[in-house]
Design a protein around this motif. Sequence first.
Motif, PDB file in Angstrom:
ATOM      1  N   ALA A   1      42.840 -37.590 -10.458  1.00 49.14           N
ATOM      2  CA  ALA A   1      43.046 -38.459 -11.657  1.00 49.14           C
ATOM      3  C   ALA A   1      43.721 -40.180 -10.499  1.00 49.14           C
ATOM      4  O   ALA A   1      43.059 -41.297 -11.088  1.00 49.14           O
ATOM      5  N   ALA A   2      44.939 -39.903 -10.204  1.00 49.42           N
ATOM      6  CA  ALA A   2      45.816 -40.446  -9.782  1.00 49.42           C
ATOM      7  C   ALA A   2      44.448 -41.398  -8.832  1.00 49.42           C
ATOM      8  O   ALA A   2      44.495 -42.536  -8.760  1.00 49.42           O
ATOM      9  N   SER A   3      44.301 -40.852  -7.410  1.00 48.53           N
ATOM     10  CA  SER A   3      43.708 -41.376  -7.008  1.00 48.53           C
ATOM     11  C   SER A   3      42.020 -41.858  -7.524  1.00 48.53           C
ATOM     12  O   SER A   3      41.716 -42.839  -6.809  1.00 48.53           O
ATOM     13  N   GLU A   4      41.607 -41.396  -8.423  1.00 49.29           N
ATOM     14  CA  GLU A   4      40.178 -41.522  -9.071  1.00 49.29           C
ATOM     15  C   GLU A   4      40.788 -43.174  -9.558  1.00 49.29           C
ATOM     16  O   GLU A   4      40.146 -44.400  -9.355  1.00 49.29           O
ATOM     17  N   TRP A   5      42.178 -43.186 -10.362  1.00 48.38           N
ATOM     18  CA  TRP A   5      42.357 -44.835 -10.527  1.00 48.38           C
ATOM     19  C   TRP A   5      42.760 -45.578  -9.872  1.00 48.38           C
ATOM     20  O   TRP A   5      42.357 -46.477  -9.868  1.00 48.38           O
ATOM     21  N   LYS A   6      42.733 -45.033  -8.841  1.00 49.08           N
ATOM     22  CA  LYS A   6      43.339 -45.879  -7.520  1.00 49.08           C
ATOM     23  C   LYS A   6      42.848 -46.657  -7.399  1.00 49.08           C
ATOM     24  O   LYS A   6      42.010 -47.739  -6.421  1.00 49.08           O
ATOM     25  N   TYR A   7      41.264 -45.359  -6.410  1.00 50.73           N
ATOM     26  CA  TYR A   7      40.210 -46.200  -5.513  1.00 50.73           C
ATOM     27  C   TYR A   7      39.016 -46.277  -6.173  1.00 50.73           C
ATOM     28  O   TYR A   7      38.186 -46.469  -5.486  1.00 50.73           O
ATOM     29  N   ASN A   8      38.589 -45.547  -7.631  1.00 55.21           N
ATOM     30  CA  ASN A   8      37.847 -45.680  -8.534  1.00 55.21           C
ATOM     31  C   ASN A   8      37.574 -46.380  -9.040  1.00 55.21           C
ATOM     32  O   ASN A   8      37.362 -44.759 -10.206  1.00 55.21           O
ATOM     33  N   ARG A   9      38.321 -46.609  -9.730  1.00 55.27           N
ATOM     34  CA  ARG A   9      38.542 -48.083 -11.316  1.00 55.27           C
ATOM     35  C   ARG A   9      37.272 -47.466 -12.400  1.00 55.27           C
ATOM     36  O   ARG A   9      37.296 -47.200 -13.081  1.00 55.27           O
ATOM     37  N   ALA A  10      36.271 -48.141 -11.479  1.00 55.72           N
ATOM     38  CA  ALA A  10      35.240 -48.264 -12.150  1.00 55.72           C
ATOM     39  C   ALA A  10      35.231 -46.619 -13.088  1.00 55.72           C
ATOM     40  O   ALA A  10      34.495 -46.841 -14.461  1.00 55.72           O
ATOM     41  N   GLY A  11      34.538 -45.791 -12.252  1.00 58.51           N
ATOM     42  CA  GLY A  11      34.168 -44.604 -13.029  1.00 58.51           C
ATOM     43  C   GLY A  11      35.066 -43.432 -12.730  1.00 58.51           C
ATOM     44  O   GLY A  11      34.610 -42.766 -14.080  1.00 58.51           O
ATOM     45  N   PHE A  12      36.096 -44.014 -13.370  1.00 59.20           N
ATOM     46  CA  PHE A  12      37.223 -43.260 -13.745  1.00 59.20           C
ATOM     47  C   PHE A  12      36.976 -43.692 -15.591  1.00 59.20           C
ATOM     48  O   PHE A  12      37.076 -43.253 -16.159  1.00 59.20           O
ATOM     49  N   VAL A  13      36.633 -45.144 -15.484  1.00 61.17           N
ATOM     50  CA  VAL A  13      37.066 -45.288 -17.051  1.00 61.17           C
ATOM     51  C   VAL A  13      35.427 -45.123 -17.550  1.00 61.17           C
ATOM     52  O   VAL A  13      35.219 -43.952 -18.392  1.00 61.17           O
ATOM     53  N   LYS A  14      34.664 -44.868 -16.928  1.00 58.67           N
ATOM     54  CA  LYS A  14      33.932 -44.634 -17.279  1.00 58.67           C
ATOM     55  C   LYS A  14      33.579 -43.118 -17.501  1.00 58.67           C
ATOM     56  O   LYS A  14      32.837 -42.581 -19.309  1.00 58.67           O
ATOM     57  N   LYS A  15      34.246 -41.631 -16.885  1.00 56.76           N
ATOM     58  CA  LYS A  15      34.206 -41.124 -17.695  1.00 56.76           C
ATOM     59  C   LYS A  15      35.002 -40.590 -18.193  1.00 56.76           C
ATOM     60  O   LYS A  15      35.178 -39.900 -19.514  1.00 56.76           O
ATOM     61  N   ALA A  16      36.480 -41.784 -18.704  1.00 52.87           N
ATOM     62  CA  ALA A  16      36.591 -40.962 -19.776  1.00 52.87           C
ATOM     63  C   ALA A  16      36.506 -41.588 -20.308  1.00 52.87           C
ATOM     64  O   ALA A  16      36.633 -40.854 -22.068  1.00 52.87           O
TER      65      ALA A  16
ATOM     66  N   ILE B   1      32.889 -41.224 -21.976  1.00 52.54           N
ATOM     67  CA  ILE B   1      31.768 -40.087 -22.012  1.00 52.54           C
ATOM     68  C   ILE B   1      33.312 -38.975 -22.511  1.00 52.54           C
ATOM     69  O   ILE B   1      32.585 -38.604 -23.814  1.00 52.54           O
ATOM     70  N   ALA B   2      34.034 -38.177 -22.203  1.00 53.38           N
ATOM     71  CA  ALA B   2      35.076 -37.926 -22.207  1.00 53.38           C
ATOM     72  C   ALA B   2      35.581 -37.843 -23.292  1.00 53.38           C
ATOM     73  O   ALA B   2      35.756 -36.718 -24.824  1.00 53.38           O
TER      74      ALA B   2
ATOM     75  N   ALA C   1      33.699 -39.966 -25.865  1.00 48.11           N
ATOM     76  CA  ALA C   1      33.011 -39.605 -26.683  1.00 48.11           C
ATOM     77  C   ALA C   1      32.246 -38.489 -26.930  1.00 48.11           C
ATOM     78  O   ALA C   1      32.505 -38.160 -28.246  1.00 48.11           O
ATOM     79  N   LEU C   2      32.278 -37.580 -25.968  1.00 45.76           N
ATOM     80  CA  LEU C   2      32.309 -35.794 -26.501  1.00 45.76           C
ATOM     81  C   LEU C   2      33.180 -35.360 -27.347  1.00 45.76           C
ATOM     82  O   LEU C   2      33.031 -34.388 -28.210  1.00 45.76           O
ATOM     83  N   VAL C   3      34.715 -35.697 -26.785  1.00 50.64           N
ATOM     84  CA  VAL C   3      35.317 -34.482 -27.560  1.00 50.64           C
ATOM     85  C   VAL C   3      35.475 -35.691 -28.925  1.00 50.64           C
ATOM     86  O   VAL C   3      35.363 -34.833 -29.686  1.00 50.64           O
ATOM     87  N   GLY C   4      35.098 -36.426 -28.933  1.00 54.33           N
ATOM     88  CA  GLY C   4      34.934 -37.423 -30.937  1.00 54.33           C
ATOM     89  C   GLY C   4      34.062 -36.494 -31.406  1.00 54.33           C
ATOM     90  O   GLY C   4      34.345 -36.698 -32.956  1.00 54.33           O
ATOM     91  N   THR C   5      33.122 -36.733 -30.902  1.00 54.36           N
ATOM     92  CA  THR C   5      31.392 -36.342 -30.986  1.00 54.36           C
ATOM     93  C   THR C   5      31.920 -34.372 -31.659  1.00 54.36           C
ATOM     94  O   THR C   5      31.813 -33.990 -33.047  1.00 54.36           O
ATOM     95  N   ALA C   6      32.541 -34.102 -31.127  1.00 53.47           N
ATOM     96  CA  ALA C   6      33.280 -33.080 -30.951  1.00 53.47           C
ATOM     97  C   ALA C   6      33.774 -32.216 -32.612  1.00 53.47           C
ATOM     98  O   ALA C   6      33.619 -31.724 -33.304  1.00 53.47           O
ATOM     99  N   VAL C   7      34.571 -33.633 -32.704  1.00 51.74           N
ATOM    100  CA  VAL C   7      35.663 -33.413 -33.856  1.00 51.74           C
ATOM    101  C   VAL C   7      35.301 -33.755 -34.964  1.00 51.74           C
ATOM    102  O   VAL C   7      35.106 -32.846 -36.157  1.00 51.74           O
ATOM    103  N   TYR C   8      34.541 -34.442 -34.838  1.00 52.02           N
ATOM    104  CA  TYR C   8      33.154 -35.229 -35.900  1.00 52.02           C
ATOM    105  C   TYR C   8      32.730 -34.120 -37.056  1.00 52.02           C
ATOM    106  O   TYR C   8      32.306 -33.829 -37.996  1.00 52.02           O
TER     107      TYR C   8
END
Length: 168
Positions: A131-146, A148-149, A151-158
């Motif tokens: 994740a540290a490399s993802e944050w450093k080199y692909n910040r937009a992808g990291f944010v997108k994955k975060a 989505i994750a 939203a999925l966790v929130g939906t499951a909890v709901y």
Amino acid sequence: MEKTDPAVRQGRHRPEGIVGWGVDLADKDRPAVPKERTPPRLAHVPHLEEQHSSVRVLHSNERPGLTPVYGTTVPPSGLSGGMRELAFRYSENDIRHWLILLAADRVNVGEGLLADLAHGHIPNIFAEMGAASEWKYNRAGFVKKAVIASALVGTAVYLMRRKRGLRG
């Protein structure tokens, strides 16, 4: 009289710059045929001494025995090892073989996490997943994955809370 390429006279043209053009032509029309040759077969392959193993080694059921050299560093064990043994009962052209092996890999990750916890080591999943490399080199992808994750966790909890509320 003007010289023309035989391919042009036959209505074919030889496009320049297309990688791999002409590989399916007849040998007489292929530009590299005189230079091409398949790697020569080895006339004599020395008999390799058979490797002996003290652990279970899985191999294809399409092969009568083990290959002369194989790895033994991670023998099949636990639930994932049982899944791998089940997978090797099926032929390699059977989708079940590969799907069971993929599932066994996922189960093995869980077994590794449980083994770490059992030995008192708390795994740093954030660092181990890069994740540290993802944050450093692909910040937009990291944010997108975060997002989505989350939203999925929130939906499951709901959905779990809603289901619990309907039962009570």
